[in-house]
Write a protein that holds these residues in place. Structure first.
Motif, PDB file in Angstrom:
ATOM      1  N   LEU A  86      51.142  17.897 -20.304  1.00  0.00           N
ATOM      2  CA  LEU A  86      50.744  18.790 -21.386  1.00  0.00           C
ATOM      3  C   LEU A  86      51.407  18.326 -22.668  1.00  0.00           C
ATOM      4  O   LEU A  86      52.420  17.635 -22.638  1.00  0.00           O
ATOM      5  CB  LEU A  86      51.200  20.215 -21.073  1.00  0.00           C
ATOM      6  CG  LEU A  86      50.641  20.830 -19.799  1.00  0.00           C
ATOM      7  CD1 LEU A  86      51.427  22.067 -19.420  1.00  0.00           C
ATOM      8  CD2 LEU A  86      49.169  21.168 -19.968  1.00  0.00           C
ATOM      9  N   TYR A  87      50.821  18.692 -23.767  1.00  0.00           N
ATOM     10  CA  TYR A  87      51.410  18.348 -25.057  1.00  0.00           C
ATOM     11  C   TYR A  87      52.281  19.509 -25.498  1.00  0.00           C
ATOM     12  O   TYR A  87      51.792  20.572 -25.871  1.00  0.00           O
ATOM     13  CB  TYR A  87      50.314  18.044 -26.073  1.00  0.00           C
ATOM     14  CG  TYR A  87      49.488  16.869 -25.624  1.00  0.00           C
ATOM     15  CD1 TYR A  87      49.923  15.580 -25.868  1.00  0.00           C
ATOM     16  CD2 TYR A  87      48.310  17.045 -24.902  1.00  0.00           C
ATOM     17  CE1 TYR A  87      49.203  14.485 -25.430  1.00  0.00           C
ATOM     18  CE2 TYR A  87      47.577  15.962 -24.453  1.00  0.00           C
ATOM     19  CZ  TYR A  87      48.034  14.683 -24.721  1.00  0.00           C
ATOM     20  OH  TYR A  87      47.322  13.600 -24.273  1.00  0.00           O
ATOM     21  N   GLU A  94      45.586  25.292 -27.538  1.00  0.00           N
ATOM     22  CA  GLU A  94      45.269  23.978 -28.110  1.00  0.00           C
ATOM     23  C   GLU A  94      45.192  22.914 -27.027  1.00  0.00           C
ATOM     24  O   GLU A  94      44.350  22.011 -27.084  1.00  0.00           O
ATOM     25  CB  GLU A  94      46.323  23.595 -29.159  1.00  0.00           C
ATOM     26  CG  GLU A  94      46.190  24.388 -30.432  1.00  0.00           C
ATOM     27  CD  GLU A  94      47.400  24.268 -31.336  1.00  0.00           C
ATOM     28  OE1 GLU A  94      47.235  24.430 -32.544  1.00  0.00           O
ATOM     29  OE2 GLU A  94      48.514  24.033 -30.828  1.00  0.00           O
ATOM     30  N   ASN A  95      46.050  23.022 -26.042  1.00  0.00           N
ATOM     31  CA  ASN A  95      45.984  22.092 -24.917  1.00  0.00           C
ATOM     32  C   ASN A  95      44.650  22.204 -24.190  1.00  0.00           C
ATOM     33  O   ASN A  95      43.999  21.205 -23.906  1.00  0.00           O
ATOM     34  CB  ASN A  95      47.126  22.362 -23.939  1.00  0.00           C
ATOM     35  CG  ASN A  95      48.363  21.552 -24.254  1.00  0.00           C
ATOM     36  OD1 ASN A  95      48.429  20.374 -23.955  1.00  0.00           O
ATOM     37  ND2 ASN A  95      49.332  22.179 -24.903  1.00  0.00           N
ATOM     38  N   VAL A 131      53.660  25.261 -25.938  1.00  0.00           N
ATOM     39  CA  VAL A 131      53.932  25.016 -24.522  1.00  0.00           C
ATOM     40  C   VAL A 131      55.417  24.767 -24.251  1.00  0.00           C
ATOM     41  O   VAL A 131      55.905  25.052 -23.169  1.00  0.00           O
ATOM     42  CB  VAL A 131      53.042  23.862 -24.007  1.00  0.00           C
ATOM     43  CG1 VAL A 131      53.416  23.451 -22.605  1.00  0.00           C
ATOM     44  CG2 VAL A 131      51.589  24.279 -24.049  1.00  0.00           C
ATOM     45  N   LYS A 139      53.789  26.307 -17.084  1.00  0.00           N
ATOM     46  CA  LYS A 139      53.235  24.977 -17.363  1.00  0.00           C
ATOM     47  C   LYS A 139      52.345  24.524 -16.214  1.00  0.00           C
ATOM     48  O   LYS A 139      51.266  23.972 -16.420  1.00  0.00           O
ATOM     49  CB  LYS A 139      54.367  23.959 -17.566  1.00  0.00           C
ATOM     50  CG  LYS A 139      55.067  24.095 -18.896  1.00  0.00           C
ATOM     51  CD  LYS A 139      56.081  22.995 -19.049  1.00  0.00           C
ATOM     52  CE  LYS A 139      57.106  23.359 -20.106  1.00  0.00           C
ATOM     53  NZ  LYS A 139      58.377  22.683 -19.904  1.00  0.00           N
ATOM     54  N   SER A 143      48.398  23.620 -16.434  1.00  0.00           N
ATOM     55  CA  SER A 143      47.835  22.354 -15.926  1.00  0.00           C
ATOM     56  C   SER A 143      46.655  22.634 -15.002  1.00  0.00           C
ATOM     57  O   SER A 143      45.635  21.949 -15.052  1.00  0.00           O
ATOM     58  CB  SER A 143      48.873  21.578 -15.124  1.00  0.00           C
ATOM     59  OG  SER A 143      49.924  21.176 -15.937  1.00  0.00           O
ATOM     60  N   ALA A 146      43.681  23.615 -16.956  1.00  0.00           N
ATOM     61  CA  ALA A 146      43.070  22.449 -17.602  1.00  0.00           C
ATOM     62  C   ALA A 146      42.175  21.684 -16.629  1.00  0.00           C
ATOM     63  O   ALA A 146      41.154  21.128 -17.029  1.00  0.00           O
ATOM     64  CB  ALA A 146      44.145  21.532 -18.160  1.00  0.00           C
TER      65      ALA A 146
ATOM     66  N   THR B 181      50.864  12.422 -19.803  1.00  0.00           N
ATOM     67  CA  THR B 181      49.570  12.814 -20.360  1.00  0.00           C
ATOM     68  C   THR B 181      48.593  11.640 -20.379  1.00  0.00           C
ATOM     69  O   THR B 181      47.391  11.840 -20.300  1.00  0.00           O
ATOM     70  CB  THR B 181      49.715  13.391 -21.775  1.00  0.00           C
ATOM     71  OG1 THR B 181      50.541  12.533 -22.548  1.00  0.00           O
ATOM     72  CG2 THR B 181      50.330  14.765 -21.723  1.00  0.00           C
TER      73      THR B 181
END
Lengths: 242, 345
Positions: A86-87, A94-95, A131, A139, A143, A146, B181
């Protein structure tokens, strides 16, 4: 036989280090297939090859009857890596927006999918937070969300429930069952023995070899064990005696 | 006890990281060698054309110093001055002496003036005592009040943009790998070239802003000499930034962590300072000079001077801009190939 994932005689080595040796397994449609094994057994390498990130040194992997790696197949796969990719500087929302866009989800559909995936993992109220303020469990859940965004036919989850509290773990499993009922094929890795019990089919991985496979019940009965852990010990020990 | 354990651990880690070790011991030697080679170079030897109706005068000058070459026509001399084959032209039409300097390099200017003064003195010592012949000095570019900063400034602007974009782009692309990532992205249908292009474009936006800010600061606040159009300067710095960006992301593939990325600075960035024209390349050992051709900053720095000092436009800079674009494309292509290490497709 609706084989969605077919792994045939796959070996993988990094230099002289053999990570996987002669693995063959089949995952059928709608199935929840669990790869059980201790850390270092080669689970992650195997799922990465199935997801198309790594290439086998030997043998073949077919997903939806197409040889992997294949870019078009990758749109059919949802992948949740072991590390939370993740960022951290971005918010949860936003992720999700980023990953949704990568899969080509736009506008209203994108918002709907993000909303749905976030509510599934109980993160709706935290989507605005960056995050790096998330806990480890949050987290993990992000994930997972996502990986679900683009409604993939195949879901590959590498240790999805590490650090997630039991209540939430239960609800995630409930969701996985629901997805599998709706036609999603799920491949999940775990090193937690009691979690393996929840899978429809199990493959036991140890030192890069598939030591046993079958339904949890079959594995227990054929070794006359009461738990999966005992069955694992039986197969693991049996190999050593050879 | 705990301290001892800590020390032991650090020593072990260090020994395992052969690259950092090599960097610590070998890189300083490398840089010292470079500095030595650059500064122990010969003095600048100017090339001066002599144009005069009186052949004896030109011959005399040619005898006094190797720097002088006699030219038959002043047109040809001025052509050579324009193309930087010459540093200056001296036109002698007694009693007047007219010197025209190319002017963009203060070191060359000084060398020319010194050579001419000495030559004139040695030619007619008795006459100079009576009345000082005051040569008329003109500049093709620049002027007498041009400072050294005006000369190195355009280069430094290019250098700083290159340096920071290189480092920041490199580290952030590296982070993508270390945080997992990148792997996550490679599990999506995203193509490798799309990833590289995305990075270049995403960072490109920031480099546009960065270029504009640095250029405007130099021109309006530091009051650096600016003979040409600011738009060309921004275009050149932008091309330099793209080159740095593509090179940084490419090299990050060969670094395991941020520290290793920083280790590329003495290898990739510092040599460019020496070989790309901040110092006079002509005064360097001859076998070193071709190195300047493979340094992106050579082209960026030269184009910047063409515009900022010599007031050049597109015809003067297009070749350098194209070379920079070529560098960027090359680095991007290599990066797409380097990503193959992570995913074959």
């Amino acid at each position: 036989m609706n084989a969605v994932i077919q792994v045939s005689n796959v070996s993988k080595s990094f230099g002289s280090h053999h990570v996987l040796e002669d693995i063959s397994l089949t995952v059928k449609k709608n199935e929840i297939y669990g790869l059980l094994g201790p850390s270092g057994a080669g689970k992650t390498t195997l799922v990465k090859m199935i997801a198309g990130i790594e290439t086998p040194s030997d043998g073949k992997i077919k997903v939806l009857n197409t040889l992997m790696p294949n870019l078009r197949n990758m749109t059919q796969i949802g992948f949740m890596a072991q590390s939370d990719a993740l960022y951290l500087e971005l918010s949860g929302n936003e992720n999700l927006e980023f990953f949704a866009s990568i899969y080509g989800l736009k506008g209203k559909r994108q918002r709907e999918r993000i909303e749905h995936a976030a509510s599934l993992v109980n993160l709706t109220d935290f989507l605005k937070k960056p995050v790096h303020q998330y806990s480890g469990g949050m987290k993990r859940r992000l994930s997972l969300a996502a990986a679900l965004l683009h409604e993939p036919d195949i879901l590959i989850l590498d240790e999805p429930t590490v650090g997630i509290d039991p209540v939430l773990r239960q609800s995630i499993w409930k969701e996985l069952y629901k997805l599998s009922d709706m036609g999603t094929t799920i491949l999940v890795t775990t090193h937690v023995m009691d979690e393996a019990e929840k899978c429809g089919q199990l493959g036991m991985l140890r030192d890069g070899r598939l030591i046993a496979s079958g339904s949890p019940q079959q594995l227990r009965e054929s070794t006359s064990s009461t738990t999966i852990e005992e069955a694992f010990l039986y197969y693991g020990g049996a190999r050593h005696e050879n | 006890m705990r301290i001892k354990a800590l020390v032991k651990r650090i020593i072990r880690q260090f020994i395992r990281d052969k690259r950092t070790l090599a960097m610590m011991f070998i890189a300083p030697l490398l840089i010292l060698t470079l500095v030595n080679l650059v500064f122990s170079g010969n003095d600048y030897e100017p090339k001066i054309a002599v144009v005069s109706d009186q052949a004896t005068l030109s011959e005399k000058l040619e005898e006094t110093d190797e720097a002088f070459t006699s030219y038959k026509s002043s047109t040809k001399a001025f052509n050579d001055l324009e193309t930087k084959k010459l540093d200056a032209i001296i036109e002698i039409d007694p009693p007047s002496i007219k010197i025209t300097l190319e002017g963009s390099n203060p070191t060359a200017n000084k060398a020319v003036m010194m050579t001419v003064e000495q030559a004139l003195k040695s030619m007619n010592p008795q006459e100079s005592q009576q009345k000082e012949v005051e040569p008329e000095v003109n500049y093709l570019h620049g002027s007498t009040d041009m400072e050294t900063f005006d000369y190195i400034g355009p280069f430094l602007i290019g250098f700083f943009i290159f340096f920071f974009v290189f480092l920041i782009a490199g580290v952030s692309f590296l982070r993508e790998r270390t945080t997992g990532t990148l792997e996550r992205l490679l599990a999506t249908p995203l193509r490798r070239w799309e990833m590289v292009a995305g990075y270049v474009l995403g960072f490109g936006i920031f480099t546009v802003i960065q270029s504009a800010i640095i250029v405007m600061f130099a021109i309006f606040i530091l009051d650096i000499m600016m003979a040409g159009s600011i738009w060309y300067v921004i275009l050149i710095t932008l091309m330099l930034a793209f080159t740095a960006l593509s090179l940084g992301t490419l090299l990050s593939a060969f670094a395991k962590n941020e520290l290793q990325m920083i280790q590329f600075i003495p290898l990739v960035v510092v040599p460019q300072v020496f070989f790309s024209g901040l110092f006079n390349i002509e005064t360097m050992a001859e076998w070193l000079q071709p190195l300047s051709y493979i340094m992106p900053l050579t082209y960026g720095g030269e184009a910047m001077r063409d515009v900022m000092i010599r007031g050049g436009g597109w015809p003067q800079i297009y070749d350098e801009v194209l070379v920079l674009a070529g560098f960027s494309l090359l680095f991007m292509t290599l990066n797409v190939l380097a990503l193959k290490k992570h995913r074959k497709l």
